[in-house]
Design an enzyme around this catalytic site. Structure first.
Site, PDB file in Angstrom:
ATOM      1  N   THR A  74     118.170  81.206 -77.742  1.00 43.98           N
ATOM      2  CA  THR A  74     118.298  79.732 -77.125  1.00 43.98           C
ATOM      3  C   THR A  74     116.824  79.241 -76.723  1.00 43.98           C
ATOM      4  OG1 THR A  74     120.354  80.600 -76.574  1.00 43.98           O
ATOM      5  CG2 THR A  74     119.356  78.808 -75.196  1.00 43.98           C
ATOM      6  N   LEU A 158     126.437  81.449 -69.973  1.00 47.78           N
ATOM      7  CA  LEU A 158     126.354  82.830 -69.531  1.00 47.78           C
ATOM      8  C   LEU A 158     126.794  82.830 -67.955  1.00 47.78           C
ATOM      9  CD1 LEU A 158     122.742  83.408 -70.930  1.00 47.78           C
ATOM     10  CD2 LEU A 158     124.869  84.204 -71.972  1.00 47.78           C
ATOM     11  N   THR A 232     118.851  88.915 -66.267  1.00 44.74           N
ATOM     12  CA  THR A 232     118.868  88.952 -67.507  1.00 44.74           C
ATOM     13  C   THR A 232     118.590  87.642 -68.317  1.00 44.74           C
ATOM     14  OG1 THR A 232     121.127  88.238 -67.394  1.00 44.74           O
ATOM     15  CG2 THR A 232     120.914  90.611 -67.290  1.00 44.74           C
ATOM     16  N   ARG A 234     114.995  85.363 -68.073  1.00 41.02           N
ATOM     17  CA  ARG A 234     113.619  85.485 -68.465  1.00 41.02           C
ATOM     18  C   ARG A 234     112.658  86.190 -67.467  1.00 41.02           C
ATOM     19  NH1 ARG A 234     115.394  84.947 -72.824  1.00 41.02           N
ATOM     20  NH2 ARG A 234     114.651  83.273 -74.467  1.00 41.02           N
ATOM     21  N   ASP A 258     116.556  93.421 -66.743  1.00 39.22           N
ATOM     22  CA  ASP A 258     116.575  93.616 -68.254  1.00 39.22           C
ATOM     23  C   ASP A 258     115.379  92.790 -68.978  1.00 39.22           C
ATOM     24  OD1 ASP A 258     117.842  94.427 -70.682  1.00 39.22           O
ATOM     25  OD2 ASP A 258     118.406  92.137 -71.071  1.00 39.22           O
ATOM     26  N   GLU A 263     106.639  91.437 -72.759  1.00 40.37           N
ATOM     27  CA  GLU A 263     107.503  92.199 -73.599  1.00 40.37           C
ATOM     28  C   GLU A 263     106.914  92.435 -75.392  1.00 40.37           C
ATOM     29  OE1 GLU A 263     111.648  90.558 -71.501  1.00 40.37           O
ATOM     30  OE2 GLU A 263     111.118  89.877 -73.377  1.00 40.37           O
ATOM     31  N   HIS A 284     115.235  94.383 -72.500  1.00 39.21           N
ATOM     32  CA  HIS A 284     115.933  93.159 -72.933  1.00 39.21           C
ATOM     33  C   HIS A 284     117.060  93.296 -74.057  1.00 39.21           C
ATOM     34  CE1 HIS A 284     114.368  88.557 -73.467  1.00 39.21           C
ATOM     35  NE2 HIS A 284     115.626  88.664 -73.667  1.00 39.21           N
ATOM     36  N   ILE A 285     118.065  93.933 -73.755  1.00 46.52           N
ATOM     37  CA  ILE A 285     119.105  94.335 -74.532  1.00 46.52           C
ATOM     38  C   ILE A 285     120.579  93.696 -74.135  1.00 46.52           C
ATOM     39  CG2 ILE A 285     118.274  96.394 -75.426  1.00 46.52           C
ATOM     40  CD1 ILE A 285     120.666  96.655 -72.638  1.00 46.52           C
ATOM     41  N   ALA A 286     120.475  93.161 -72.730  1.00 42.42           N
ATOM     42  CA  ALA A 286     121.907  92.403 -72.285  1.00 42.42           C
ATOM     43  C   ALA A 286     122.484  91.475 -73.351  1.00 42.42           C
ATOM     44  CB  ALA A 286     121.705  91.828 -71.146  1.00 42.42           C
TER      45      ALA A 286
END
Length: 317
Positions: A74, A158, A232, A234, A258, A263, A284-286
């Site tokens: 996104t 979200l 979750t 940025r 997360d 990264e 960063h897996i959510a």
């Protein structure tokens, strides 16, 4: 049209890319692409597919054949949109694919914290129940989510998915108005009201100049000392040094992170080095349930198909 996927490794190895393959004449995939490799790999490409590879004005100027950039996310801060527009390169993103995945992550983490699931499992495995003189072994005990106040910052797909689950748990939900605004939309409360009243604050807003370091030392000092922070969205939304100090000083009770500003993060990142008992960090897996990843790929394929048919589908430029 020839397409190049620059960072396929950002997806699980089991994800099916056939829907994209069917929309292009050729698809070249690379696990990871460094900045110096982008031009060489894309010089003959009509379409670039990428998640996080940086596409600067300099790079786009060097790719005269390029017609379309498909961002497999996104957020689009990795692409110079103005430069793309200047060179008549269409840019698309995807949204709405990870709502259930992120919402599930948020509540999995909250249930772990409030229910103390791992703690109680460990008590039984260590024989503490068997040696108890009572029919149960309480250990740390646990708290209900019902009645807790959840503050949601960012009320898109979200945030709304998180709200749906929160209401099912009989929680009170506060939807934050944009920070630093006098605007008061129906159903929303001020950012200050959210940070001072919420038991849990969960971030789902985009990264913009107005939201960078949204959670800073001042905000942390005004949150409840029993509050839980979840990010979750940025990494740059949170001042990471301020969060570290806030957790050390118990300004808030717990943080679930997360995403980080860099990264992958350096090994000496303060939030990874200290093993704080009131902090959980995931990689960063959510967003990344298998179902969510597959939905995303199907949406990218639709973006390509729409572009070839002259449609303005999910266009950013």
């Amino acid at each position: 049209m020839r397409a190049v996927f620059l960072d396929k490794q950002t997806f699980s190895s089991t994800i099916d890319f056939s829907s994209i393959e069917q929309t292009v004449t050729e698809l070249d995939c690379y696990d990871i692409t460094s900045p110096r490799e982008v031009i060489t790999r894309c010089i003959n490409a009509d379409i670039i597919i990428t998640n996080k590879v940086l596409l600067t004005a300099e790079i786009l100027t060097a790719l005269p054949q390029l017609k379309l950039i498909c961002i497999t996310a996104t957020g689009y801060n990795n692409v110079d949109i103005d430069a793309a527009r200047k060179h008549n390169i269409a840019v698309t993103n995807v949204s709405g694919y990870s709502s259930q995945s992120v919402a599930q992550y948020v509540f999995a983490q909250l249930l772990e914290y409030y229910q103390q699931i791992s703690h109680h499992n460990n008590n039984t495995e260590q024989g503490l129940w068997s040696s108890s003189k009572s029919f149960c072994y309480h250990g740390n005990g646990f708290h209900e989510l019902a009645g807790k106040t959840l503050g949601i910052v960012g009320y898109g797909n979200l945030g709304k998915a998180v709200e749906t689950i929160a209401l099912a748990f009989d929680m009170k939900v506060l939807i934050s108005e944009r920070p630093n605004t006098t605007q008061k939309r129906s159903g929303r409360v001020s950012f200050n009201e959210v940070i001072t009243q919420a038991d849990i604050i969960t971030l789902h807003c985009p990264q913009t100049p107005d939201t960078e370091k949204l959670i800073n030392s001042d905000v942390l000092s005004r949150m409840k000392s029993s509050a839980v922070l979840i990010n979750t969205a940025r990494g740059p939304l949170v001042d990471e040094q301020a969060l570290f100090e806030g957790l050390v000083n118990n300004e808030i009770a717990y943080a679930i992170i997360d995403v980080l500003t860099q990264e992958p993060p350096p090994e000496n990142h303060p939030l990874l080095m200290t093993h704080l008992s009131n902090l959980k960090v995931t990689a960063h897996i959510a967003w990344a349930s298998f179902e969510s990843q597959q939905r995303l790929i199907e949406l990218v394929a639709k973006n390509i198909q729409g572009f070839t048919q002259g449609e303005q589908l999910n266009r950013l430029d």
